[in-house]
Design a protein around this motif. Structure first.
Motif, short mmCIF file in Angstrom:
data_model
loop_
_atom_site.label_atom_id
_atom_site.label_comp_id
_atom_site.label_asym_id
_atom_site.label_seq_id
_atom_site.Cartn_x
_atom_site.Cartn_y
_atom_site.Cartn_z
N PRO A 1 0.82 -1.21 0.00
CA PRO A 1 0.00 0.00 0.00
C PRO A 1 0.86 1.26 0.00
CG PRO A 1 0.19 -0.82 2.21
CD PRO A 1 0.96 -1.78 1.34
N GLN A 2 0.18 2.41 -0.17
CA GLN A 2 0.83 3.69 0.01
C GLN A 2 0.74 4.09 1.49
OE1 GLN A 2 -1.00 6.53 -2.59
NE2 GLN A 2 -0.45 5.45 -4.46
N ILE A 3 1.68 4.92 1.91
CA ILE A 3 1.72 5.34 3.31
C ILE A 3 0.45 6.10 3.70
CG2 ILE A 3 2.95 6.70 5.02
CD1 ILE A 3 4.34 4.08 4.11
N GLY A 4 -0.04 6.96 2.82
CA GLY A 4 -1.28 7.69 3.12
C GLY A 4 -2.45 6.76 3.35
N GLY A 5 -2.56 5.73 2.55
CA GLY A 5 -3.63 4.75 2.73
C GLY A 5 -3.47 3.97 4.01
N MET A 6 -2.23 3.66 4.38
CA MET A 6 -1.99 2.95 5.64
C MET A 6 -2.43 3.79 6.83
SD MET A 6 1.73 1.22 4.81
CE MET A 6 1.80 0.26 6.34
N ILE A 7 -2.21 5.10 6.74
CA ILE A 7 -2.63 5.99 7.82
C ILE A 7 -4.15 6.10 7.85
CG2 ILE A 7 -2.58 8.40 8.61
CD1 ILE A 7 0.30 8.49 7.40
N ALA A 8 -4.77 6.25 6.69
CA ALA A 8 -6.22 6.40 6.64
C ALA A 8 -6.95 5.18 7.17
CB ALA A 8 -6.66 6.68 5.20
N THR A 9 -6.33 4.00 7.07
CA THR A 9 -6.96 2.77 7.54
C THR A 9 -6.32 2.21 8.81
OG1 THR A 9 -5.53 1.47 6.05
CG2 THR A 9 -7.70 2.10 5.23
N ASN A 10 -5.28 2.89 9.32
CA ASN A 10 -4.57 2.43 10.51
C ASN A 10 -4.17 0.96 10.37
OD1 ASN A 10 -3.37 2.58 13.06
ND2 ASN A 10 -5.21 1.79 14.06
N THR A 11 -3.35 0.67 9.39
CA THR A 11 -2.94 -0.69 9.08
C THR A 11 -2.27 -1.36 10.28
OG1 THR A 11 -2.58 -0.02 6.80
CG2 THR A 11 -1.57 -2.08 7.50
N GLY A 12 -2.57 -2.65 10.45
CA GLY A 12 -1.99 -3.43 11.54
C GLY A 12 -0.85 -4.31 11.07
N GLY A 13 -1.20 -5.45 10.44
CA GLY A 13 -0.18 -6.33 9.88
C GLY A 13 0.22 -7.46 10.80
N THR A 14 1.19 -8.24 10.33
CA THR A 14 1.54 -9.50 10.98
C THR A 14 2.45 -9.32 12.19
OG1 THR A 14 3.38 -9.79 9.42
CG2 THR A 14 1.28 -10.85 8.87
N ARG A 15 3.08 -8.15 12.33
CA ARG A 15 4.00 -7.95 13.46
C ARG A 15 3.51 -6.88 14.42
NH1 ARG A 15 7.48 -9.37 9.05
NH2 ARG A 15 8.51 -11.35 9.54
N LEU A 16 2.18 -6.67 14.45
CA LEU A 16 1.60 -5.72 15.40
C LEU A 16 1.93 -6.11 16.84
CD1 LEU A 16 -1.87 -4.09 15.15
CD2 LEU A 16 -1.21 -5.14 17.29
N LEU A 17 2.05 -7.40 17.09
CA LEU A 17 2.36 -7.91 18.43
C LEU A 17 3.61 -7.24 18.99
CD1 LEU A 17 1.76 -10.15 20.60
CD2 LEU A 17 3.34 -11.61 19.31
N ARG A 18 4.60 -7.00 18.14
CA ARG A 18 5.87 -6.41 18.59
C ARG A 18 5.93 -4.89 18.39
NH1 ARG A 18 9.41 -3.77 19.83
NH2 ARG A 18 11.65 -4.15 19.92
N TYR A 19 5.46 -4.43 17.22
CA TYR A 19 5.70 -3.03 16.85
C TYR A 19 4.45 -2.15 16.92
CZ TYR A 19 10.10 -4.86 14.97
OH TYR A 19 11.33 -5.46 14.83
N GLY A 20 3.29 -2.73 17.05
CA GLY A 20 2.08 -1.93 17.05
C GLY A 20 1.60 -1.60 15.64
N ASP A 21 0.50 -0.84 15.56
CA ASP A 21 -0.08 -0.48 14.27
C ASP A 21 0.49 0.85 13.79
OD1 ASP A 21 -1.26 1.28 16.05
OD2 ASP A 21 -3.25 0.38 15.92
N VAL A 22 -0.06 1.38 12.69
CA VAL A 22 0.41 2.65 12.16
C VAL A 22 0.26 3.76 13.18
CG1 VAL A 22 -0.13 4.44 10.47
CG2 VAL A 22 0.13 2.08 9.72
N ARG A 23 -0.87 3.78 13.88
CA ARG A 23 -1.13 4.82 14.86
C ARG A 23 0.02 4.95 15.87
NH1 ARG A 23 -6.01 6.89 16.05
NH2 ARG A 23 -7.12 5.16 15.07
N ARG A 24 0.54 3.82 16.29
CA ARG A 24 1.62 3.82 17.29
C ARG A 24 2.94 4.31 16.71
NH1 ARG A 24 3.14 -1.71 20.42
NH2 ARG A 24 5.37 -1.34 20.60
#
Length: 466
Positions: A136-159
């Motif tokens: 994805p594009q970074i703007g789209g990741m922010i608009a949707t607050n992307t999580g992903g497979t390593r949220l457990l360690r690093y958190g989502d876009v918001r973090r």
């Protein structure tokens, strides 16, 4: 139409405005859901051009749908079928990419692709750790607050978001591109635009917190007897390996079997497909000479198997790329099994086994021809609950069956297990009805007030969050 094209070309330059139907088509079709018709497609390349375009549309009352890489899964990135909307594509807004290794930040345009950012960061030994299968594009990741497979360690876009540049519906540019990690001065402006589907404004730039690239990874596939065993292992690994525990992805037996039926190049490491398989990953920026992750993982799993022998059926160690390939081919493989109804659900981690069993029990009574093929991010409470069936086996047409099943599954998740009908995919036309159904009135009222402030004419987007 000729006047519109002439005006927009004057604002954005030659090649930035697309009106021919053959050129517009890819911008009118969603990745999974949604297909509409655009009046025109505009592709600005700077924040100033986005501002000029939005000011023009505001003056003309022209509705706009903002589109990033168009990888969303809820139909929110394409125009409606009316043919009157303009698509604002950010694919050419990708010039800024300023990396500061000391601050460990990256200032980027909203149209920069995740892969391009990580390619540039790698030269500095860094990466943006929000990891997912799409690009994805970074703007789209922010608009949707992307999580992903390593949220457990690093958190989502918001973090991982430090600063933001946004163009409002009337063309106003608001620049809060701060690299500060600590800024306790009141309203956190950037978070108003994170995860709100681009309805308050267009994300044209961002300052992201980035992380050191791991020097080593260790992975294992662990065969487990059921949902309870999945949670036992999760607790055990977090208790002993929290600092290096980066991913915990879980695949049900039905989903894993589909992978090996349809992916001939992927090898089944087990003698039999277990009820559940956990993909465990450890990662560290320390070299192997300081910390041997592979040995650490083997020791931790060995100790857990001694303590919970009945829950752990087997464990296999291997190369990260090979094991992650199994996980990343699940969705594709399920499509080869028949009709798929996909859910993006979150419930508290402790409730995942009970929720899954409740869905299975209801299907067994009402629609026994449907199979539950679940997989996903159990480490953060997310599950991609996929229901698979052969249409020839169903006594009901899909148009009648799908909404009936959706309503029941979402009721189980939201009303009975205190979960979410959208763990990470956001809100769009595909799930608009459920947002209207489950969102508390006070939340709707607050969101509507903000929408009226930022976009009083309602020109941005097709989703009705409030």
């Amino acid at each position: 139409m000729d006047a519109l094209l002439e005006d927009l070309t004057a604002l954005l330059g030659p090649g930035a405005v697309l009106a021919d139907p053959s050129e517009r088509e890819k911008y009118e079709t969603g990745w999974r859901y949604g297909k509409g018709r655009a009046r025109v497609v505009a592709r600005p390349s700077t924040t100033a051009e986005v501002s000029a375009f939005m000011a023009y549309c505001h003056g003309k009352g022209l509705r706009v749908i903002v589109q990033g890489a168009n990888t969303g899964l809820v139909g929110a990135s394409v125009p409606d079928e009316g043919g009157a909307m303009a698509v604002l594509s950010l694919e050419r807004l990708n010039r800024r990419m300023e990396i500061d290794p000391t601050d460990r930040t990256a200032l980027v345009d909203g149209g920069v692709l995740l892969s391009a950012l990580n390619g540039a960061l790698a030269e500095h030994g860094l990466h943006f750790p929000v990891d997912l299968g799409a690009d994805p594009q970074i703007g789209g990741m922010i608009a949707t607050n992307t999580g992903g497979t390593r949220l457990l360690r690093y958190g989502d876009v918001r973090r991982n978001l430090l600063g933001l540049e946004v163009v409002l519906a009337d063309g106003t540019v608001v620049d809060t591109l701060s690299a500060l990690r600590k800024n306790n001065t009141g309203l956190d402006w950037k978070q108003l635009f994170t995860g709100t589907s681009g309805l308050y404004g267009v994300v044209t730039g961002a300052v992201l917190q980035v992380a050191p690239l791991p020097r080593q990874r260790a992975v294992a596939l662990v065969a487990l007897s059921g949902g309870g065993a999945v949670l036992d292992l999760l607790r055990s690994l977090e208790g002993g390996l929290f600092e290096v525990f980066t991913a915990y992805e879980v695949i049900s037996g039905e989903a894993l079997a589909a992978v090996f039926r349809h992916q001939e190049t992927l090898r089944n490491p087990f003698d039999e497909v277990p009820p559940y398989t956990a993909l465990v990953e450890l990662a560290s920026s320390l070299p192997e000479s300081s910390l041997d992750l592979a040995s650490l993982l083997e020791e931790a799993l060995g100790a857990h198997m001694e303590a919970h022998g009945e829950g752990v059926l087997d464990a296999r160690f291997g190369k990260p790329a090979e094991f992650w390939a199994i996980r990343h081919h699940v969705s594709e493989s399920l499509r080869g099994e028949g009709r798929v109804l996909a859910f993006d659900i979150a419930v508290p981690r402790s409730g995942l086994p009970a929720f899954t069993e409740a869905v299975k029990a209801w299907l067994g009574r009402e629609h026994p021809f449907m199979r539950v093929c679940d997989f996903g991010h159990w480490g953060d409470g997310g599950t991609h609950l996929n229901l698979v069936w052969r249409e020839a086996d169903s006594p009901l047409p899909a148009a009648e069956l799908v909404p009936r099943v959706q309503r029941k599954v979402y009721d189980l998740a939201v009303l009975e297990h205190r979960g979410s009908y959208s763990a990470e995919h956001g809100v769009g036309p595909h799930n608009q009805h459920y947002h209207d159904l489950y969102t508390p009135p006070a939340v709707k009222a607050a969101g509507a007030a903000l929408r009226a402030h930022f976009d009083p004419e309602g020109l941005l987007g097709i989703t009705r969050l409030w």
